[in-house]
Scaffold this motif. Structure first.
Motif, mmCIF file in Angstrom:
data_model
loop_
_atom_site.group_PDB
_atom_site.id
_atom_site.type_symbol
_atom_site.label_atom_id
_atom_site.label_comp_id
_atom_site.label_asym_id
_atom_site.label_seq_id
_atom_site.Cartn_x
_atom_site.Cartn_y
_atom_site.Cartn_z
ATOM 1 N N MET A 1 -35.568 -69.604 -35.579
ATOM 2 C CA MET A 1 -34.174 -69.640 -35.965
ATOM 3 C C MET A 1 -33.407 -70.542 -35.001
ATOM 4 O O MET A 1 -33.564 -70.430 -33.788
ATOM 5 C CB MET A 1 -33.599 -68.225 -35.926
ATOM 6 N N PRO A 2 -32.588 -71.442 -35.532
ATOM 7 C CA PRO A 2 -31.858 -72.359 -34.645
ATOM 8 C C PRO A 2 -30.835 -71.615 -33.777
ATOM 9 O O PRO A 2 -30.308 -70.577 -34.172
ATOM 10 C CB PRO A 2 -31.149 -73.313 -35.615
ATOM 11 N N ARG A 3 -30.595 -72.174 -32.616
ATOM 12 C CA ARG A 3 -29.594 -71.589 -31.708
ATOM 13 C C ARG A 3 -28.202 -71.726 -32.307
ATOM 14 O O ARG A 3 -27.880 -72.725 -32.924
ATOM 15 C CB ARG A 3 -29.631 -72.294 -30.361
ATOM 16 N N THR A 4 -27.373 -70.714 -32.077
ATOM 17 C CA THR A 4 -25.974 -70.780 -32.509
ATOM 18 C C THR A 4 -25.051 -71.094 -31.346
ATOM 19 O O THR A 4 -23.858 -71.300 -31.545
ATOM 20 C CB THR A 4 -25.537 -69.454 -33.166
ATOM 21 N N LYS A 5 -25.616 -71.106 -30.135
ATOM 22 C CA LYS A 5 -24.866 -71.463 -28.934
ATOM 23 C C LYS A 5 -25.699 -72.472 -28.160
ATOM 24 O O LYS A 5 -26.917 -72.359 -28.091
ATOM 25 C CB LYS A 5 -24.603 -70.239 -28.057
ATOM 26 N N PRO A 6 -25.041 -73.439 -27.533
ATOM 27 C CA PRO A 6 -25.795 -74.469 -26.801
ATOM 28 C C PRO A 6 -26.272 -73.991 -25.437
ATOM 29 O O PRO A 6 -25.763 -73.020 -24.878
ATOM 30 C CB PRO A 6 -24.752 -75.579 -26.632
ATOM 31 N N ASN A 69 -37.572 -66.811 -22.725
ATOM 32 C CA ASN A 69 -37.079 -66.021 -23.854
ATOM 33 C C ASN A 69 -35.557 -66.015 -23.930
ATOM 34 O O ASN A 69 -34.987 -66.079 -25.023
ATOM 35 C CB ASN A 69 -37.611 -64.586 -23.786
ATOM 36 N N GLU A 70 -34.900 -65.967 -22.781
ATOM 37 C CA GLU A 70 -33.438 -65.992 -22.762
ATOM 38 C C GLU A 70 -32.901 -67.341 -23.240
ATOM 39 O O GLU A 70 -32.050 -67.409 -24.130
ATOM 40 C CB GLU A 70 -32.923 -65.727 -21.347
ATOM 41 N N VAL A 71 -33.391 -68.396 -22.626
ATOM 42 C CA VAL A 71 -32.856 -69.727 -22.891
ATOM 43 C C VAL A 71 -33.129 -70.174 -24.326
ATOM 44 O O VAL A 71 -32.287 -70.822 -24.947
ATOM 45 C CB VAL A 71 -33.397 -70.748 -21.863
ATOM 46 N N GLU A 72 -34.264 -69.804 -24.878
ATOM 47 C CA GLU A 72 -34.558 -70.199 -26.260
ATOM 48 C C GLU A 72 -33.561 -69.612 -27.252
ATOM 49 O O GLU A 72 -33.375 -70.153 -28.334
ATOM 50 C CB GLU A 72 -35.991 -69.823 -26.628
ATOM 51 N N GLN A 73 -32.876 -68.527 -26.873
ATOM 52 C CA GLN A 73 -31.852 -67.930 -27.727
ATOM 53 C C GLN A 73 -30.562 -68.745 -27.709
ATOM 54 O O GLN A 73 -29.760 -68.669 -28.637
ATOM 55 C CB GLN A 73 -31.552 -66.493 -27.280
ATOM 56 N N GLY A 74 -30.332 -69.489 -26.634
ATOM 57 C CA GLY A 74 -29.128 -70.304 -26.500
ATOM 58 C C GLY A 74 -28.002 -69.549 -25.812
ATOM 59 O O GLY A 74 -28.063 -68.338 -25.605
ATOM 60 N N GLY A 75 -26.977 -70.310 -25.445
ATOM 61 C CA GLY A 75 -25.788 -69.716 -24.850
ATOM 62 C C GLY A 75 -25.779 -69.674 -23.331
ATOM 63 O O GLY A 75 -25.096 -68.841 -22.747
ATOM 64 N N TYR A 76 -26.485 -70.616 -22.677
ATOM 65 C CA TYR A 76 -26.588 -70.586 -21.219
ATOM 66 C C TYR A 76 -26.071 -71.852 -20.553
ATOM 67 O O TYR A 76 -26.264 -72.958 -21.055
ATOM 68 C CB TYR A 76 -28.037 -70.349 -20.779
#
Length: 183
Positions: A1-6, A69-76
């Protein structure tokens, strides 16, 4: 699933204002501050302490495993003085903060850096080591160099990145929205 936050790397020589900028942005965006030096210490991603440099010797492979795992979700906002260890697929923007020699020297001296560490960091800034590293590791359109000498610079940098985050998010939302005009 694509990230919704960069994911944004905030990099530069120690003392240029990476942590200050990240803390400012966490207050104005919904991005989280990921300080790699803290991760190394708290999650044991290091090979010990270097007395001469007064810092942890970071194990880059362990760091990547610890944050994947955190970074692949995005938002950092990834706060680190290096950027070439991060896979390009994780990163949407690389900010390289720069400071003039006088400002940087004063900041490092105020931190009581040992002379060797102070000189190494001054040399790295003068020789544009981290800017070159970013340009070699990432596509040119992902790398942005920003000055970080004054509070006005910091405010301008915060505003510029906030705008970029808003545009990035808007573009991703439009890409994900179903096209109601062409069923």
């Amino acid at each position: 699933m694509p990230r919704t936050k960069p994911n944004i790397i905030i990099t530069g020589t120690p003392g240029v204002g990476k942590t200050t900028l990240c803390e400012s942005l966490t207050g104005t965006t919904d991005l989280k501050h990921l300080a790699i030096n803290r991760v190394a210490k708290e999650r044991g991603c290091h090979a010990g302490w270097d007395d001469a440099l007064n810092s942890w010797v970071v194990d880059e492979d362990k760091i990547l495993d610890a944050i994947e795992n955190e970074v692949e979700q995005g938002g950092y906002l990834i706060d680190w003085h290096a950027c070439d260890l991060f896979p390009e697929s994780w990163i949407d923007l690389v900010i390289v903060l720069r400071s003039n020699s006088t400002t940087l020297y004063d900041r490092l001296k105020a931190r009581n850096y040992p002379e060797q560490k102070l000189q190494e960091n001054m040399d790295a800034e003068i020789m544009e080591v981290l800017l070159d590293e970013a340009r070699q590791a990432f596509q040119a359109e992902l790398v942005v160099e920003l000055q970080s000498n004054t509070s006005e610079d910091m405010e301008g940098n915060t505003s510029r990145i906030e705008t970029w985050v808003g545009l990035w998010t808007h573009e991703r939302c439009n890409e994900a929205a179903p096209d109601t005009h062409n069923p």
